[in-house]
Scaffold this motif. Structure first.
Motif, PDB file in Angstrom:
ATOM      1  N   ARG A  82       0.847  -1.195   0.000  1.00 42.03           N
ATOM      2  CA  ARG A  82       0.000   0.000   0.000  1.00 42.03           C
ATOM      3  C   ARG A  82       0.880   1.242   0.000  1.00 42.03           C
ATOM      4  O   ARG A  82       1.875   1.297   0.727  1.00 42.03           O
ATOM      5  CB  ARG A  82      -0.904   0.015   1.222  1.00 42.03           C
ATOM      6  CG  ARG A  82      -1.811  -1.206   1.333  1.00 42.03           C
ATOM      7  CD  ARG A  82      -2.783  -1.284   0.154  1.00 42.03           C
ATOM      8  NE  ARG A  82      -3.592  -2.480   0.196  1.00 42.03           N
ATOM      9  CZ  ARG A  82      -4.772  -2.551   0.838  1.00 42.03           C
ATOM     10  NH1 ARG A  82      -5.211  -1.512   1.520  1.00 42.03           N
ATOM     11  NH2 ARG A  82      -5.460  -3.667   0.815  1.00 42.03           N
ATOM     12  N   HIS A 115     -11.218  -8.258   6.166  1.00 46.95           N
ATOM     13  CA  HIS A 115     -11.242  -6.986   5.461  1.00 46.95           C
ATOM     14  C   HIS A 115     -11.151  -5.824   6.450  1.00 46.95           C
ATOM     15  O   HIS A 115     -10.444  -4.829   6.193  1.00 46.95           O
ATOM     16  CB  HIS A 115     -12.524  -6.882   4.633  1.00 46.95           C
ATOM     17  CG  HIS A 115     -12.615  -5.617   3.838  1.00 46.95           C
ATOM     18  ND1 HIS A 115     -11.794  -5.326   2.774  1.00 46.95           N
ATOM     19  CD2 HIS A 115     -13.458  -4.522   3.971  1.00 46.95           C
ATOM     20  CE1 HIS A 115     -12.088  -4.145   2.284  1.00 46.95           C
ATOM     21  NE2 HIS A 115     -13.113  -3.628   2.989  1.00 46.95           N
ATOM     22  N   ASP A 159      -7.576  -5.551   7.647  1.00 45.47           N
ATOM     23  CA  ASP A 159      -6.720  -5.011   6.597  1.00 45.47           C
ATOM     24  C   ASP A 159      -6.865  -3.500   6.489  1.00 45.47           C
ATOM     25  O   ASP A 159      -5.869  -2.765   6.423  1.00 45.47           O
ATOM     26  CB  ASP A 159      -7.066  -5.689   5.276  1.00 45.47           C
ATOM     27  CG  ASP A 159      -6.105  -5.292   4.161  1.00 45.47           C
ATOM     28  OD1 ASP A 159      -4.977  -4.852   4.479  1.00 45.47           O
ATOM     29  OD2 ASP A 159      -6.478  -5.409   2.974  1.00 45.47           O
ATOM     30  N   GLN A 160      -8.084  -3.016   6.457  1.00 42.28           N
ATOM     31  CA  GLN A 160      -8.296  -1.574   6.347  1.00 42.28           C
ATOM     32  C   GLN A 160      -7.797  -0.832   7.586  1.00 42.28           C
ATOM     33  O   GLN A 160      -7.204   0.242   7.483  1.00 42.28           O
ATOM     34  CB  GLN A 160      -9.788  -1.290   6.124  1.00 42.28           C
ATOM     35  CG  GLN A 160     -10.324  -1.815   4.800  1.00 42.28           C
ATOM     36  CD  GLN A 160      -9.594  -1.231   3.606  1.00 42.28           C
ATOM     37  OE1 GLN A 160      -9.315  -0.035   3.561  1.00 42.28           O
ATOM     38  NE2 GLN A 160      -9.261  -2.083   2.633  1.00 42.28           N
ATOM     39  N   THR A 212      -4.866   2.200   7.550  1.00 45.44           N
ATOM     40  CA  THR A 212      -5.062   3.543   8.115  1.00 45.44           C
ATOM     41  C   THR A 212      -4.104   3.816   9.278  1.00 45.44           C
ATOM     42  O   THR A 212      -3.540   4.908   9.388  1.00 45.44           O
ATOM     43  CB  THR A 212      -6.505   3.696   8.584  1.00 45.44           C
ATOM     44  OG1 THR A 212      -6.830   2.633   9.506  1.00 45.44           O
ATOM     45  CG2 THR A 212      -7.476   3.604   7.403  1.00 45.44           C
TER      46      THR A 212
END
Length: 367
Positions: A74, A109, A112-113, A117
């Motif tokens: 990312r 999910h 992961d997010q 952040t």
């Protein structure tokens, strides 16, 4: 077919179906969430479990072992406005199957997010160099945030690791140049340090060598001086022990004089005042015993008469300010010739004296 048999078969099939629906076998490290008429009822543990047929059903099957989740790279912006790609590895474990199934729709999910952040918040307060050298700090801060957020989801985050930090290509080239310059600098420092140590060791070796050579020269000089002193002492003792005649000493003195002028480095040499006295001594010694002595050369008598103060002669002296190099050289040659002639005359007189004494000795022995 008989209706009774048919009823028995139907009843048997119903019993088998009911028993199969009521029995649930859960494998090890698995958890099953049971719903009764669409409402959470309980969580089945590993082993044999009985449920209410038709009313109870398995909603979710969860694995409670520690699992690994690797995220895709990312983009993250650092404090010095550089974009780096970071991918992480997450180690988590389900501690509450009910919360993992009903508190969050997709926990992977969500994790992961949350990781992305949190990672952007942490990296945004660091520059590139600090980011590359502070992986432990980044891991600990990520783990603290994720563990706090995923606790209500029934998940415990055991460890978060940064797998790779990929800076831009231009930054990689600059870093490679910097690393190459650092390596060259260290190599130059090590080379200079090696030369410095080599020069120091060489200087110390030269110093030690000079000291040892000086000590050796000193010891050799001392030993040589001791040897010469002992030799002189032995000669002196031998002369006094044998009570040498002054005539012999005068003869040896005359033999030594020609060697004074034999060196090529001597430009001039001085005939000492004792030369005439030594010549007279030798002449007197052998002349007294000779009945027919050979006549003394005229130049020797003249030199003796000139050196003898009783004859009224005096030794010519040079003034302090006079510079006569040719006269000095001529005088040195003349003095050398006179010394050689004096020695030759002394030897001749000694030989004549010995020959005159030989008949007397034979006559004495015949008598």
């Amino acid at each position: 077919m008989d209706p009774v048999v048919i009823l028995i078969l139907v009843a048997a099939l119903v019993v088998v179906f009911v028993v199969a629906s009521a029995v649930r076998i859960v494998p090890q490290a698995r958890r099953y969430n049971i719903e009764r008429f669409g409402r959470y009822r309980r969580t089945l543990q590993p082993g044999l479990n009985l449920v209410l047929p038709v009313a109870d059903r398995v909603n979710t099957k969860l694995d409670v072992r520690e699992q690994v989740y690797s995220s895709d790279p990312r983009p993250v912006i650092t404090e010095d406005n550089l974009v780096v790609n970071i991918d992480t590895v997450l180690y988590y474990q389900i501690t509450d199957p009910r919360a993992a199934a009903y508190e969050v729709a997709d926990y992977l999910h969500a994790i992961d997010q949350l990781t992305v952040t949190t990672l952007r918040n942490v990296i945004g307060s660091m520059d590139l160099e600090e980011t590359l050298t502070s992986r432990e700090e980044i891991n600990s801060r990520l783990r603290a945030v994720l563990d706090d957020a995923t606790g209500k989801w029934g998940i415990r985050v055991n460890r978060v690791e940064i797998k790779a930090i990929d800076p831009p290509h231009t930054i990689k080239e600059a870093m490679e140049k910097q690393m190459r310059a650092e390596r060259d600098k260290r190599a130059a420092i090590l080379h200079a340090e090696g030369e410095r140590q080599a020069k120091i060791l060489t200087a110390e070796g030269t110093k030690q060598k000079d000291i040892l050579e000086a000590q050796g020269t000193q010891q050799a000089t001392i030993l040589r001086a001791d040897g010469e002193a002992k030799a002189v002492e032995l000669v002196f003792q031998a002369v006094h022990r044998n009570n040498a005649d002054p005539k012999v000493l005068a003869y040896k003195y005359l033999e030594t004089l020609p060697h004074l002028a034999s060196s090529d480095n001597n430009t001039f040499w001085v005939i000492p005042g004792e030369l005439t006295e030594a010549v007279r001594t030798v002449t007197r010694a052998f002349g007294d015993q000779s009945t027919a002595g050979s006549p003394q050369p005229a130049h020797t008598e003249e030199a003796a008469t000139a050196d003898d103060p009783s004859h009224g002669g005096r030794t010519p002296e040079l003034d302090a300010g006079s510079t006569v190099p040719l006269a000095a050289a001529t005088a040195a040659d003349e003095a050398e010739k006179q010394a050689a002639a004096a020695v030759s005359d002394a030897k001749a007189e000694a030989a004549a004296a010995m020959s005159s004494q030989a008949p007397r000795r034979e006559q004495t022995s015949g008598d």
